[in-house]
Design a protein around this motif. Structure first.
Motif, mmCIF file in Angstrom:
data_model
loop_
_atom_site.group_PDB
_atom_site.id
_atom_site.type_symbol
_atom_site.label_atom_id
_atom_site.label_comp_id
_atom_site.label_asym_id
_atom_site.label_seq_id
_atom_site.Cartn_x
_atom_site.Cartn_y
_atom_site.Cartn_z
ATOM 1 N N GLN A 74 3.510 -7.264 -1.810
ATOM 2 C CA GLN A 74 4.068 -6.278 -2.731
ATOM 3 C C GLN A 74 3.229 -6.187 -4.002
ATOM 4 O O GLN A 74 2.972 -5.088 -4.517
ATOM 5 C CB GLN A 74 5.512 -6.657 -3.084
ATOM 6 C CG GLN A 74 6.204 -5.687 -4.027
ATOM 7 C CD GLN A 74 6.389 -4.307 -3.412
ATOM 8 O OE1 GLN A 74 6.996 -4.174 -2.357
ATOM 9 N NE2 GLN A 74 5.854 -3.279 -4.066
ATOM 10 N N GLU A 75 2.772 -7.334 -4.516
ATOM 11 C CA GLU A 75 1.942 -7.327 -5.724
ATOM 12 C C GLU A 75 0.603 -6.661 -5.453
ATOM 13 O O GLU A 75 0.101 -5.895 -6.285
ATOM 14 C CB GLU A 75 1.728 -8.760 -6.207
ATOM 15 C CG GLU A 75 0.985 -8.861 -7.517
ATOM 16 C CD GLU A 75 0.894 -10.285 -8.035
ATOM 17 O OE1 GLU A 75 0.169 -10.510 -9.023
ATOM 18 O OE2 GLU A 75 1.556 -11.183 -7.451
ATOM 19 N N ASP A 76 0.022 -6.934 -4.294
ATOM 20 C CA ASP A 76 -1.242 -6.300 -3.938
ATOM 21 C C ASP A 76 -1.061 -4.792 -3.785
ATOM 22 O O ASP A 76 -1.909 -3.994 -4.215
ATOM 23 C CB ASP A 76 -1.769 -6.911 -2.636
ATOM 24 C CG ASP A 76 -3.245 -6.631 -2.424
ATOM 25 O OD1 ASP A 76 -3.898 -6.171 -3.389
ATOM 26 O OD2 ASP A 76 -3.746 -6.840 -1.315
ATOM 27 N N LEU A 77 0.062 -4.386 -3.182
ATOM 28 C CA LEU A 77 0.347 -2.959 -3.031
ATOM 29 C C LEU A 77 0.507 -2.290 -4.392
ATOM 30 O O LEU A 77 -0.015 -1.185 -4.624
ATOM 31 C CB LEU A 77 1.617 -2.775 -2.192
ATOM 32 C CG LEU A 77 2.146 -1.332 -2.069
ATOM 33 C CD1 LEU A 77 1.112 -0.439 -1.389
ATOM 34 C CD2 LEU A 77 3.459 -1.302 -1.312
ATOM 35 N N ASP A 78 1.237 -2.924 -5.296
ATOM 36 C CA ASP A 78 1.436 -2.352 -6.631
ATOM 37 C C ASP A 78 0.104 -2.155 -7.348
ATOM 38 O O ASP A 78 -0.084 -1.147 -8.054
ATOM 39 C CB ASP A 78 2.345 -3.257 -7.460
ATOM 40 C CG ASP A 78 3.777 -3.245 -6.959
ATOM 41 O OD1 ASP A 78 4.154 -2.276 -6.275
ATOM 42 O OD2 ASP A 78 4.523 -4.203 -7.242
ATOM 43 N N ARG A 79 -0.820 -3.089 -7.179
ATOM 44 C CA ARG A 79 -2.129 -2.942 -7.822
ATOM 45 C C ARG A 79 -2.871 -1.725 -7.294
ATOM 46 O O ARG A 79 -3.427 -0.935 -8.061
ATOM 47 C CB ARG A 79 -2.974 -4.198 -7.589
ATOM 48 C CG ARG A 79 -2.479 -5.434 -8.293
ATOM 49 C CD ARG A 79 -3.424 -6.601 -8.030
ATOM 50 N NE ARG A 79 -2.953 -7.841 -8.628
ATOM 51 C CZ ARG A 79 -3.613 -8.981 -8.580
ATOM 52 N NH1 ARG A 79 -4.775 -9.044 -7.952
ATOM 53 N NH2 ARG A 79 -3.121 -10.064 -9.156
ATOM 54 N N GLN A 80 -2.880 -1.573 -5.964
ATOM 55 C CA GLN A 80 -3.610 -0.447 -5.381
ATOM 56 C C GLN A 80 -2.944 0.884 -5.708
ATOM 57 O O GLN A 80 -3.629 1.879 -5.972
ATOM 58 C CB GLN A 80 -3.717 -0.643 -3.867
ATOM 59 C CG GLN A 80 -4.496 -1.900 -3.480
ATOM 60 C CD GLN A 80 -4.842 -1.940 -2.001
ATOM 61 O OE1 GLN A 80 -5.236 -0.933 -1.427
ATOM 62 N NE2 GLN A 80 -4.690 -3.107 -1.397
ATOM 63 N N LEU A 81 -1.625 0.902 -5.714
ATOM 64 C CA LEU A 81 -0.922 2.141 -6.078
ATOM 65 C C LEU A 81 -1.168 2.503 -7.534
ATOM 66 O O LEU A 81 -1.270 3.690 -7.879
ATOM 67 C CB LEU A 81 0.583 1.991 -5.816
ATOM 68 C CG LEU A 81 1.002 1.881 -4.351
ATOM 69 C CD1 LEU A 81 2.516 1.757 -4.226
ATOM 70 C CD2 LEU A 81 0.517 3.090 -3.543
ATOM 71 N N TYR A 82 -1.243 1.513 -8.399
ATOM 72 C CA TYR A 82 -1.507 1.796 -9.806
ATOM 73 C C TYR A 82 -2.911 2.371 -9.980
ATOM 74 O O TYR A 82 -3.112 3.305 -10.788
ATOM 75 C CB TYR A 82 -1.359 0.518 -10.635
ATOM 76 C CG TYR A 82 -1.598 0.727 -12.113
ATOM 77 C CD1 TYR A 82 -0.597 1.248 -12.927
ATOM 78 C CD2 TYR A 82 -2.835 0.415 -12.687
ATOM 79 C CE1 TYR A 82 -0.814 1.448 -14.277
ATOM 80 C CE2 TYR A 82 -3.058 0.623 -14.044
ATOM 81 C CZ TYR A 82 -2.047 1.130 -14.833
ATOM 82 O OH TYR A 82 -2.261 1.331 -16.165
ATOM 83 N N GLU A 83 -3.891 1.828 -9.255
ATOM 84 C CA GLU A 83 -5.248 2.373 -9.333
ATOM 85 C C GLU A 83 -5.285 3.820 -8.854
ATOM 86 O O GLU A 83 -5.948 4.670 -9.465
ATOM 87 C CB GLU A 83 -6.199 1.518 -8.498
ATOM 88 C CG GLU A 83 -6.428 0.119 -9.062
ATOM 89 C CD GLU A 83 -7.351 -0.707 -8.187
ATOM 90 O OE1 GLU A 83 -7.800 -0.175 -7.143
ATOM 91 O OE2 GLU A 83 -7.621 -1.878 -8.540
ATOM 92 N N LEU A 84 -4.568 4.100 -7.767
ATOM 93 C CA LEU A 84 -4.516 5.477 -7.271
ATOM 94 C C LEU A 84 -3.800 6.384 -8.256
ATOM 95 O O LEU A 84 -4.197 7.540 -8.457
ATOM 96 C CB LEU A 84 -3.815 5.505 -5.913
ATOM 97 C CG LEU A 84 -4.563 4.831 -4.753
ATOM 98 C CD1 LEU A 84 -3.701 4.805 -3.502
ATOM 99 C CD2 LEU A 84 -5.884 5.545 -4.472
ATOM 100 N N GLN A 85 -2.743 5.867 -8.892
ATOM 101 C CA GLN A 85 -2.028 6.673 -9.878
ATOM 102 C C GLN A 85 -2.918 7.000 -11.075
ATOM 103 O O GLN A 85 -2.922 8.142 -11.560
ATOM 104 C CB GLN A 85 -0.775 5.920 -10.344
ATOM 105 C CG GLN A 85 0.060 6.700 -11.358
ATOM 106 C CD GLN A 85 1.165 5.855 -11.943
ATOM 107 O OE1 GLN A 85 1.053 4.630 -11.997
ATOM 108 N NE2 GLN A 85 2.235 6.497 -12.385
#
Length: 535
Positions: A74-85
């Motif tokens: 979940q933490e890894d996903l949040d990082r990648q989603l934040y970069e995409l955002q």
């Protein structure tokens, strides 16, 4: 030849696979910081108000350096989603700018042909930006679906067999996606006293706002501590929250009560309960293999100073992280280990306890001198012409002692190896009590003097040898005299001799200096053969 080539290729493949495994399981650092804590009450005195700054600094100071944090899916996903955002927001600003630029072309272009060309170019740029936004959104959906199974894994009976054969036992043949990723925990600015201070606007909008998250992420902070303090009299209740960014998710809350006069104790208790949440690791099981069997039957195990009740089959389940384990038994010497228990779910601690040894040994100097032997920090034995031997207690371990000469209080360290530190032994040591620092300094100065003499002689030697070669060449070419060549020959040979002597002197003094430096090591004791002969 074919077999050797195949063997070499096999070794190469194994090495590359092992390297890929080790490189794929360790990531960069995970930065932890803290904000200044806040009071739940109003009207605190200046002495109490300082607690809001001091306490988070003490908590950060107590957190172990170089500890590891297991990065959850979940933490890894949040990082990648934040970069995409962040990328989408940048693309949207570009899209807005290009639309405004296109709309302004009508007013800036008088020529219809030039206007159509400019609009076409602007439309192409807008289309490219829209394509990048669509690609970003598509990538977002793909990543979310990819991590969905990791975040919510299927039950054991729903899992599909990925291979038609049993998985290979070596870890570097496991799937890359199944490997846990750990990051080293480090402090913000590598300073426990550095607290994160968000802007007033970010404070007003709250910790879950985009403004606050952007400031934390721009500061490269992954974990942020916040805290509330409630004080009644001399006692305080401290509640500490750990937020993980990006995402601003609360990863754990710890509450502790203590006396305001002992903030270190409060900080240590908070860190003790907060460490598993920072590590984010699953509990690990530790098995103990204690030998011999007599020691294992009554072994006492303690973890971080807490004694574990003895069981026939001793197994522990503790939080992953750094732990200190001590194993002891009656009539056996205890052993301790501090280790990072993480990266696996099962560890085995194997130890062979040694029986306690007690007794006395006797030791004397090779050249008798009046003085005192000191052993184990609390024993001393006087030796002189009437009493040659000093007595020391043995416990089965190496003994480091010191002999001090009565005449001038000069000392020499001695070492009694473990293999001869036994009850009843008579030992001999060639200890030479003198001022070793003074002797080393003396040898060093002499070595530098010899080195200086060598360096000073070299220019003269080069000059004389060069002139001798020139005079010799001139004489051979009938442009110089024999006497001139002979004169420079004598000078060249003389200067070479001086340089050789200086070089030999330097080597001699350097060897003496190295021997003097080596004398700081303790003199090793040996069995006293003359005692047996006298017997």
């Amino acid at each position: 030849m074919k077999h050797s080539v195949r063997f070499f290729l096999l070794i190469l493949i194994f090495s590359l696979c092992g390297f890929a495994y080790s490189a794929g399981t360790t990531a960069s650092g995970w930065t932890l910081s803290s904000m200044e804590f806040s009071y739940k009450q109003q009207g605190k005195t200046d002495s109490k108000s300082k607690i809001t700054q001091v306490l988070p600094q003490l908590i950060l100071e107590q957190i172990a350096d170089n500890s590891l944090r297991l990065i959850s899916p979940q933490e890894d996903l949040d990082r990648q989603l934040y970069e995409l955002q962040t990328e989408r927001l940048s693309l949207f600003l570009q899209l807005s700018k290009e639309n405004k630029t296109r709309d302004a072309l009508v007013l800036s272009k008088d020529n219809p042909r030039a206007l159509r060309k400019a609009i076409i170019e602007s439309e192409e740029k807008i289309a490219q930006i829209k394509a990048k936004i669509d690609e970003n959104l598509l990538k977002k959906d793909e990543i979310t679906k990819k991590y969905e199974k990791k975040i919510n894994p299927p039950k054991e009976e729903e899992k599909e067999e990925k291979h038609g054969f049993a998985p290979f036992p070596f870890p570097f043949f496991h799937d890359e996606e199944d490997r846990p990723v750990s990051e080293t925990v480090s402090l913000y600015k590598n300073d426990s006293s550095a607290l994160f201070s968000p802007s007033e606007n970010a404070k007003t909008e709250g910790i879950s706002s985009y403004t606050f998250e952007k400031e934390v992420t721009n500061a490269k902070i992954n974990g942020l501590l916040t805290g509330d303090i409630l004080i009644f009299g001399d006692y305080a209740s401290v509640t500490v929250n750990l937020y993980v960014f990006p995402g601003a998710k609360c990863n754990g809350t710890v509450t502790e009560v203590g006396n305001t006069s002992d903030l270190i104790a409060i900080a240590q208790s908070v860190v003790r309960n907060l460490t598993p949440k920072i590590a984010n690791s699953l509990p690990v099981k530790i098995r103990f293999d204690i030998k011999p069997e007599e020691a294992a039957s009554n072994a006492v195990v303690s973890v971080d100073g807490v004694v574990i009740p003895s069981k026939k089959e001793l197994e522990l389940i503790i939080d992953a992280g750094i732990h200190s384990i001590t194993i002891g038994a009656k009539d056996y010497d205890s052993q301790s280990i501090t280790y990072q228990f993480s990266g696996d779910d099962l560890f085995t601690v194997r130890t062979t306890l040694k029986p306690l040894v007690s007794g006395k040994l006797n030791i004397r100097l090779k050249k008798l001198k009046d003085g005192i032997f000191y052993f184990n920090g609390n024993e001393n034995a006087h030796v002189d012409g009437e009493n040659m031997y000093g007595e020391a207690s043995v416990n089965g371990k190496t003994i480091l002692g010191k002999f001090t000469r009565t005449e001038d209080n000069e000392s020499a360290f001695i070492l009694i190896p473990e293999n001869i530190a036994k009850d009843g032994n008579h030992l001999l040591v060639n200890a030479k009590p003198y001022d070793r620092a003074k002797n080393i300094d003396k040898r060093r100065r002499r070595m530098y003097t010899a080195y200086s003499a060598l360096i000073c002689s070299l220019p003269v030697t080069f000059f004389c040898v060069g002139n001798f070669n020139s005079a010799t060449n001139a004489y051979n070419a009938d442009r110089g005299t024999y006497d001139d060549a002979l004169k420079w020959q004598k000078r060249a040979y003389g200067s070479i001799g001086v340089s050789c002597v200086a070089g030999g002197w330097f080597v001699f003094e350097m060897v003496r200096y190295l021997f003097a430096a080596n004398e700081v090591l303790p003199a090793s004791a040996k069995p006293d053969k003359s005692y047996k002969e006298d017997r």
